[in-house]
Motif scaffolding. Structure first.
Motif, PDB file in Angstrom:
ATOM      1  N   THR A 145      10.790 -11.530  -1.688  1.00  0.00           N
ATOM      2  CA  THR A 145      11.650 -12.237  -2.502  1.00  0.00           C
ATOM      3  C   THR A 145      12.609 -11.545  -3.391  1.00  0.00           C
ATOM      4  OG1 THR A 145      10.371 -14.135  -2.167  1.00  0.00           O
ATOM      5  CG2 THR A 145      12.262 -14.375  -3.364  1.00  0.00           C
ATOM      6  N   HIS A 146      11.978 -10.813  -4.312  1.00  0.00           N
ATOM      7  CA  HIS A 146      12.558 -10.077  -5.414  1.00  0.00           C
ATOM      8  C   HIS A 146      12.893  -8.667  -5.288  1.00  0.00           C
ATOM      9  CE1 HIS A 146      12.372 -13.941  -7.486  1.00  0.00           C
ATOM     10  NE2 HIS A 146      11.140 -13.845  -7.315  1.00  0.00           N
ATOM     11  N   CYS A 147      12.384  -8.067  -4.415  1.00  0.00           N
ATOM     12  CA  CYS A 147      12.547  -6.509  -4.200  1.00  0.00           C
ATOM     13  C   CYS A 147      13.893  -6.406  -3.624  1.00  0.00           C
ATOM     14  CB  CYS A 147      11.596  -5.819  -3.161  1.00  0.00           C
ATOM     15  SG  CYS A 147      11.800  -4.202  -2.950  1.00  0.00           S
ATOM     16  N   ARG A 148      14.852  -5.628  -4.300  1.00  0.00           N
ATOM     17  CA  ARG A 148      16.246  -5.295  -4.126  1.00  0.00           C
ATOM     18  C   ARG A 148      16.281  -4.191  -3.108  1.00  0.00           C
ATOM     19  NH1 ARG A 148      18.434  -6.155  -9.867  1.00  0.00           N
ATOM     20  NH2 ARG A 148      16.883  -4.384 -10.101  1.00  0.00           N
ATOM     21  N   THR A 149      15.304  -3.400  -2.700  1.00  0.00           N
ATOM     22  CA  THR A 149      15.537  -2.265  -1.717  1.00  0.00           C
ATOM     23  C   THR A 149      15.475  -2.673  -0.454  1.00  0.00           C
ATOM     24  OG1 THR A 149      14.250  -1.090  -3.665  1.00  0.00           O
ATOM     25  CG2 THR A 149      14.201   0.122  -1.452  1.00  0.00           C
ATOM     26  N   SER A 150      16.558  -2.294   0.255  1.00  0.00           N
ATOM     27  CA  SER A 150      16.741  -2.597   1.596  1.00  0.00           C
ATOM     28  C   SER A 150      15.664  -1.918   2.462  1.00  0.00           C
ATOM     29  CB  SER A 150      18.127  -1.981   2.272  1.00  0.00           C
ATOM     30  OG  SER A 150      19.147  -2.853   1.479  1.00  0.00           O
ATOM     31  N   TYR A 151      15.369  -2.533   3.619  1.00  0.00           N
ATOM     32  CA  TYR A 151      14.359  -1.836   4.488  1.00  0.00           C
ATOM     33  C   TYR A 151      13.071  -1.283   3.823  1.00  0.00           C
ATOM     34  CZ  TYR A 151      18.587  -2.050   7.091  1.00  0.00           C
ATOM     35  OH  TYR A 151      20.024  -2.337   7.484  1.00  0.00           O
ATOM     36  N   ALA A 152      12.619  -2.144   2.971  1.00  0.00           N
ATOM     37  CA  ALA A 152      11.568  -1.828   2.145  1.00  0.00           C
ATOM     38  C   ALA A 152      10.000  -2.072   3.044  1.00  0.00           C
ATOM     39  CB  ALA A 152      11.631  -2.246   0.714  1.00  0.00           C
ATOM     40  N   GLN A 153       9.232  -1.763   2.506  1.00  0.00           N
ATOM     41  CA  GLN A 153       7.725  -2.149   2.964  1.00  0.00           C
ATOM     42  C   GLN A 153       7.196  -2.346   1.717  1.00  0.00           C
ATOM     43  OE1 GLN A 153       5.725   0.634   5.591  1.00  0.00           O
ATOM     44  NE2 GLN A 153       6.493  -0.378   7.237  1.00  0.00           N
ATOM     45  N   VAL A 154       6.045  -3.434   1.723  1.00  0.00           N
ATOM     46  CA  VAL A 154       5.332  -3.638   0.642  1.00  0.00           C
ATOM     47  C   VAL A 154       3.720  -3.513   0.966  1.00  0.00           C
ATOM     48  CG1 VAL A 154       4.120  -5.961  -0.505  1.00  0.00           C
ATOM     49  CG2 VAL A 154       6.885  -5.878   0.201  1.00  0.00           C
ATOM     50  N   LYS A 155       3.083  -2.752  -0.015  1.00  0.00           N
ATOM     51  CA  LYS A 155       1.904  -2.403   0.437  1.00  0.00           C
ATOM     52  C   LYS A 155       0.886  -3.405  -0.566  1.00  0.00           C
ATOM     53  CE  LYS A 155       0.043   1.437  -1.941  1.00  0.00           C
ATOM     54  NZ  LYS A 155      -0.397   2.653  -2.330  1.00  0.00           N
ATOM     55  N   VAL A 156      -0.091  -3.444   0.247  1.00  0.00           N
ATOM     56  CA  VAL A 156      -1.055  -4.459  -0.444  1.00  0.00           C
ATOM     57  C   VAL A 156      -2.263  -3.761  -0.268  1.00  0.00           C
ATOM     58  CG1 VAL A 156      -2.404  -6.666  -0.028  1.00  0.00           C
ATOM     59  CG2 VAL A 156       0.136  -6.521   0.442  1.00  0.00           C
ATOM     60  N   THR A 157      -3.213  -3.813  -1.089  1.00  0.00           N
ATOM     61  CA  THR A 157      -4.718  -2.992  -1.413  1.00  0.00           C
ATOM     62  C   THR A 157      -5.554  -3.944  -2.056  1.00  0.00           C
ATOM     63  OG1 THR A 157      -3.409  -0.937  -1.668  1.00  0.00           O
ATOM     64  CG2 THR A 157      -5.721  -0.953  -2.300  1.00  0.00           C
ATOM     65  N   LEU A 158      -6.654  -4.023  -1.451  1.00  0.00           N
ATOM     66  CA  LEU A 158      -7.739  -4.775  -1.853  1.00  0.00           C
ATOM     67  C   LEU A 158      -8.851  -3.804  -2.225  1.00  0.00           C
ATOM     68  CD1 LEU A 158      -8.311  -8.138   0.438  1.00  0.00           C
ATOM     69  CD2 LEU A 158      -7.907  -7.892  -1.869  1.00  0.00           C
ATOM     70  N   THR A 159      -9.586  -3.746  -3.340  1.00  0.00           N
ATOM     71  CA  THR A 159     -10.466  -2.944  -3.437  1.00  0.00           C
ATOM     72  C   THR A 159     -11.804  -3.790  -4.200  1.00  0.00           C
ATOM     73  OG1 THR A 159      -9.076  -1.157  -4.010  1.00  0.00           O
ATOM     74  CG2 THR A 159     -11.335  -0.782  -4.828  1.00  0.00           C
TER      75      THR A 159
END
Length: 141
Positions: free
Chosen positions: A53-67
């Motif tokens: 919702t809040h990332c203003r970078t176009s064509y971005a990807q969100v990275k999710v990491t579980l450790t």
């Protein structure tokens, strides 16, 4: 050695359920299917939704990491809008949004964020009880 699951989703709201599915599967693979899994999933939903919702970078990807490392489970959600840092809000009772980080703060043992050279990461840390940690050792370990 910690067990880690990392994936990326496009920065689009329609991909938030995909992130939840990945997280649910990783937790189930590690044998975590109880209240802790519910807390992690709800926290992940909030953090991923905030990122898309809040990332203003176009064509971005969100990275999710579980450790999963012993008794500690770490959830990290990173996006490339490094200068737009998360902040909690005081939302009124009639407001529809603005409570996500407060909810994460209630569900997680602790949460925070960090800036990396090209990204910001918001994280939440959860602690397994001693018996849960013994019962939830990943099969790969």
């Amino acid at each position: 050695m910690p067990a880690t699951e990392t994936f990326r989703i496009p920065k689009r709201r329609r991909h938030v359920p995909t992130a939840r599915q990945h997280i649910r599967k990783a937790l189930a693979d590690w044998g975590i299917t109880d209240e802790l899994a519910d807390a992690v999933l709800l926290s992940a939903n909030e953090l991923v939704t905030n990122a898309v919702t809040h990332c203003r970078t176009s064509y971005a990807q969100v990275k999710v990491t579980l450790t999963l490392d012993g008794r500690e489970l770490l959830l990290e959600v990173c996006d490339p809008d490094r200068d737009r840092l998360p902040r909690t809000q005081d939302s009124g009772p009639d407001e529809e949004g603005g409570r996500g980080l407060a909810l994460v703060g209630e569900l997680a043992d602790t949460w925070g964020h960090r800036q990396e050279p090209y990204a910001k990461c918001v994280w939440a840390r959860f602690t397994l009880t001693e018996s849960m940690a013994r019962a939830h050792v990943p099969a790969a370990l």
